[in-house]
Design a protein around this motif. Sequence first.
Motif, short mmCIF file in Angstrom:
data_model
loop_
_atom_site.label_atom_id
_atom_site.label_comp_id
_atom_site.label_asym_id
_atom_site.label_seq_id
_atom_site.Cartn_x
_atom_site.Cartn_y
_atom_site.Cartn_z
N MET A 459 -16.39 2.22 -37.77
CA MET A 459 -17.59 2.42 -36.96
C MET A 459 -17.99 3.89 -36.85
SD MET A 459 -19.04 -0.31 -35.65
CE MET A 459 -19.90 0.44 -34.30
N TRP A 460 -17.00 4.75 -36.64
CA TRP A 460 -17.30 6.17 -36.38
C TRP A 460 -16.40 7.08 -37.23
CZ3 TRP A 460 -15.42 3.05 -32.14
CH2 TRP A 460 -16.44 2.34 -31.49
N PRO A 461 -16.52 7.01 -38.56
CA PRO A 461 -15.64 7.81 -39.42
C PRO A 461 -15.84 9.31 -39.23
CG PRO A 461 -17.43 6.85 -40.68
CD PRO A 461 -17.48 6.20 -39.34
N GLU A 462 -17.02 9.72 -38.77
CA GLU A 462 -17.32 11.14 -38.60
C GLU A 462 -16.41 11.79 -37.56
OE1 GLU A 462 -20.19 8.68 -36.08
OE2 GLU A 462 -19.42 8.66 -38.12
N LEU A 567 -30.28 6.28 -31.58
CA LEU A 567 -28.86 5.97 -31.37
C LEU A 567 -28.15 6.26 -32.68
CD1 LEU A 567 -29.28 2.61 -29.41
CD2 LEU A 567 -28.90 4.90 -28.47
N PHE A 568 -27.63 7.48 -32.81
CA PHE A 568 -27.00 7.87 -34.08
C PHE A 568 -25.81 6.99 -34.39
CE2 PHE A 568 -24.40 10.46 -36.93
CZ PHE A 568 -25.36 10.81 -37.88
N ASP A 569 -25.14 6.51 -33.35
CA ASP A 569 -24.07 5.53 -33.52
C ASP A 569 -24.19 4.54 -32.36
OD1 ASP A 569 -22.96 6.82 -31.25
OD2 ASP A 569 -21.91 8.24 -32.55
N LEU A 570 -23.41 3.49 -32.41
CA LEU A 570 -23.44 2.49 -31.36
C LEU A 570 -22.13 2.50 -30.60
CD1 LEU A 570 -25.16 -0.48 -33.22
CD2 LEU A 570 -26.15 0.93 -31.40
N PRO A 571 -22.18 2.47 -29.26
CA PRO A 571 -20.95 2.44 -28.48
C PRO A 571 -20.32 1.05 -28.54
CG PRO A 571 -22.84 2.26 -27.03
CD PRO A 571 -23.39 2.48 -28.40
N GLU A 606 -23.40 -2.38 -39.18
CA GLU A 606 -24.45 -3.41 -39.23
C GLU A 606 -24.08 -4.61 -38.37
OE1 GLU A 606 -27.08 -6.03 -42.43
OE2 GLU A 606 -25.11 -5.29 -43.02
N ARG A 607 -22.83 -5.01 -38.43
CA ARG A 607 -22.42 -6.18 -37.66
C ARG A 607 -22.48 -5.89 -36.16
NH1 ARG A 607 -19.05 -6.27 -42.22
NH2 ARG A 607 -17.27 -5.26 -41.19
N MET A 608 -22.15 -4.67 -35.75
CA MET A 608 -22.28 -4.30 -34.33
C MET A 608 -23.75 -4.30 -33.92
SD MET A 608 -20.90 -3.57 -31.44
CE MET A 608 -19.26 -2.87 -31.46
N PHE A 609 -24.61 -3.79 -34.79
CA PHE A 609 -26.05 -3.80 -34.49
C PHE A 609 -26.55 -5.24 -34.31
CE2 PHE A 609 -30.30 -4.55 -36.23
CZ PHE A 609 -31.07 -3.83 -35.31
N ARG A 610 -26.15 -6.12 -35.22
CA ARG A 610 -26.59 -7.52 -35.14
C ARG A 610 -26.05 -8.19 -33.87
NH1 ARG A 610 -25.75 -11.20 -40.09
NH2 ARG A 610 -27.15 -12.45 -38.77
N TRP A 611 -24.83 -7.87 -33.51
CA TRP A 611 -24.25 -8.43 -32.27
C TRP A 611 -25.11 -8.05 -31.06
CZ3 TRP A 611 -21.01 -11.68 -29.99
CH2 TRP A 611 -20.56 -11.42 -28.68
N TYR A 612 -25.43 -6.75 -30.94
CA TYR A 612 -26.23 -6.30 -29.81
C TYR A 612 -27.66 -6.86 -29.88
CZ TYR A 612 -22.77 -2.87 -28.21
OH TYR A 612 -21.65 -2.26 -27.71
N ASN A 613 -28.20 -6.97 -31.09
CA ASN A 613 -29.60 -7.35 -31.25
C ASN A 613 -29.81 -8.86 -31.21
OD1 ASN A 613 -32.35 -6.59 -31.69
ND2 ASN A 613 -32.17 -7.32 -33.80
N GLU A 614 -29.00 -9.61 -31.94
CA GLU A 614 -29.23 -11.04 -32.09
C GLU A 614 -28.47 -11.88 -31.06
OE1 GLU A 614 -28.66 -12.25 -36.20
OE2 GLU A 614 -29.31 -10.28 -36.88
#
Length: 953
Positions: A459-462, A567-571, A606-614
């Motif tokens: 999720m946050w490799p940076e 949202l540069f990343d998702l919590p 992407e999967r975290m985005f879809r979880w929050y969105n869908e």
Amino acid sequence: MWSSFEIKVEKLQQFAIGQRWLSDTETELGLGVLIDVDERSISILFPKSDETRVYARNNAPLSRIVFNVNDEVQDQEGHKWLVESIEDRHGVLRYNVLRTSSDGETERKALNETRIGAHIQLSKPLDRLLASQVDYKEWYDLRIEALQMQAQMHRSPLRGLIGARVGLIPHQLYIAHEVGQRFAPRVLLADEVGLGKTIEAGLIIHQQLKTGRAERILILVPDSLQYQWMIEMRRRFNLQFSLFDLTRTASIKEHDPDLNPFLTEQCIIASVDLMVDHDDLREQALEAGFDLLVVDEAHHLMWNEEEGGNDRYDLVEELAQQTPGVLLLTATPEQLGVESHFARLRLLDPQRFSSLERFLDEEEQYLQTAKIAEVLMSDEPLAAEHLTALQTLLGHSIEDVPEQRYRAIHELLDRHGTGRILFRNTREAIQGFPGRDCQPAALIAPENWSMDGKLREQMWPEEGQLDGSWMENDPRVPWLMEILRKELKHNKVLLIARSGPVVEALENVLRLHAGIRTAMFHEGMSLLERDQAAAYFAEESYGAQILLCSEIGSEGRNFQFASDLILFDLPANPDVLEQRIGRLDRIGQENRIQIHVPYLIGTAQERMFRWYNEALNIFSSISPTAQTLQENFIVDLKDCLLADLGQKFEDLLEEVNVQRQALEAELQAGRDRLLEYNSCRPVVAQKIVQALEDYDDNTMLPMFMKRFMSSTNIDFDEQSNGTVIIKPTDQMQVQGLTLDEDGMTATFYRDQAQIREDAQYLTLEHPFIESVMEMINTQSFGSTNVALLKSNALKQGSILIEVWFKVDVVGPRSLNLPSSLPRQLVRVLLSETGQDLSEKIDPVILRPYLHHLDGNSCRQVVKARRDVIEQRYSQALESAKEGLPVLKEQAKKYYSQKWQYEIDRLSYLKQFNPSIRQDEIDRLTKLQKEGVDLLEDISLTPSAIQVMVVVKP
């Protein structure tokens, strides 16, 4: 009367038990006696107001009271004595005094200063004048204006609301006014997310502190919200709360193992988990005692009849049992079930909510009341069954006319349900939210992107490459530069990422390689640096285009003037995500929020985005069920985030989405519109808003302060943007003001304060202004003046004497006794021959005709007219005293009636609404009697004297 005693500022002397001291900041407490002293602190008992204060020994705001030979003093029995001589016995003074009885007998005795009466009368203006200590005319005028403003503030129903840096939002002000004026309020604040529960709690805390209803406050919050609360209290309310964590408490214990850390500060913010995990701190918090307990995120306090409460619930229950006032905050009062909702009400009033079964029965009955109330609040005509039901509920019949419908609504609100202890506003009821749109940016992942391994790394490799090397092949970086250069070129943009190093790396690239005006906001910066960054971002023309924040950027700051959020990343937590969005999606936002979410295709992002969105639908609207749903499905969610599980993930999204919609429909169906109406009665709320708007439009404070600073050599520089820079100087002519050496940027205007968080909002309740008023109130600033009065209507060469007296009553601040006084200032104006001109010549009429007189001439006037001045002063004092009996009776009547009205109202309503506690009524009755008794001792304190010499124009 004590006419010439000294007030000695002896901060560095040896303190001794029994010495008498006066508080520099709370003179209304009367004369105090030192009762305890150790290496770090001293304790002063103020007998007249029955209050004790503990001060740090090195900087106690106290002045020592020392009487001189020939001074008149009063003992604790009220007898007056004349001081013959003084002895110092190990730091405590013994006065050898005498008095002559009515039959001519002389009585002498030794009177230790511990036996001196607590009520103190100052009459220094006359002494200073006769000693030719004459102040500037401007100082005299400022003193009178300050006393008038203070008197007006004491009487104002807005006390405690004026000084907050908040918008005039009706529902927030209504709740604050309704709850903040109670003694020991115990309520549940349950507004939906984004409606300002923290602001409501802050306004209540601010009022409780300003009115003396509370002095010691403990705020318990989750770890992640400690900093947000501290900033909110400081920035919005000028309240200095201390953050207590394990490091701080350990440091205090290391310094003094026997010291209770919770006794070292008055206002404390601590983590719930800190107390749960450390029994010793829990016990010390209980031992220390507080006046008001505030608990945020109260939906985490879980309880059921079979098993009882969880650790957090048990902790809060223990504290709530011995703390008079309790505020619980939650956006989802019934989200975790009716049992937990009942349990939180049980914390507030265990007698009223003793049985879950009885509560459920009452709730069922209350639903019928709510349905009838909803008809009352609509345009629908009342049917026969409605009128019958209303007669049963109210005990009398009503007609279907607007006035009686309105009155019936308020009777139902007062009598039924949990309206007195539960406040809940919804977005649907409040309205005014433009909405929000999600703008996803699906980016192609580079070939070397990690598709397996720990979830954090995916999720946050940076965050694992602190040198910034991650930026070389992360497609989110060029996407960010492109969108800022083109699509959002003319927009203010807020970007939030998880950590400070990521923010710093991005800011460096945008500023140096893309030429974009940037500002940063992260935990590695000082408070001043963050303020400056926020101010640079707020500048319209030449300010930063983008403000890059670490996670703390989603806490404690609001940027409603921007409407683009990246949202540069998702919590990992939906509550944290909502906090991020909530920086823009708040009351006052005028545009639809555009939420830009970059993510890499085929990755955990992407999967975290879809979880929050869908599944949770969190980007489109506030989801009151999001946190609970994620906790319920966390195991399956983690499996799907770690690897692409195909259909299993699709099924999970569908299942959670269906559950979410069902839960939201259930919540909507269960909306209690009567409760919502009670949480913001529109007519009352609008009156409060109007009163604050009138204060903002008509306050004389800006002009007063500019004159004050100019005349006392405080440096102030007015800026074109409506702010003023205030700095102390070496030539300052006043001491003891709350003004940092570095000065401050400030504004007198609410709208400017809302935008410029780096500028302090100056009102009568700001610490700096309070210190100015207190200095004027307790020191001799401007207490004497000699001026020329140019007039043909008065005899040339004659003098007029103007004396101002303060009407004093000593008592606990919480009673606010001065507000009951018909007059807090008495002005007496006498001619040289003794003619009383007080009613005939208003001070406003005189002011344009009064002119400065040089110091040497002032001294000559005082010397030549000394006898006349003393005679007229004595006459002025007697004249002022003549009006005291009437004033006293008016004050007692007003005070008694004010409390009796509330006592009668609550006693009547208690017959119908069990949420009204008997101990609340008993407390009001006790306070009523206490206040009336204290108002017996109204007295006069000479505050200022002016001699006017009549000359030709």
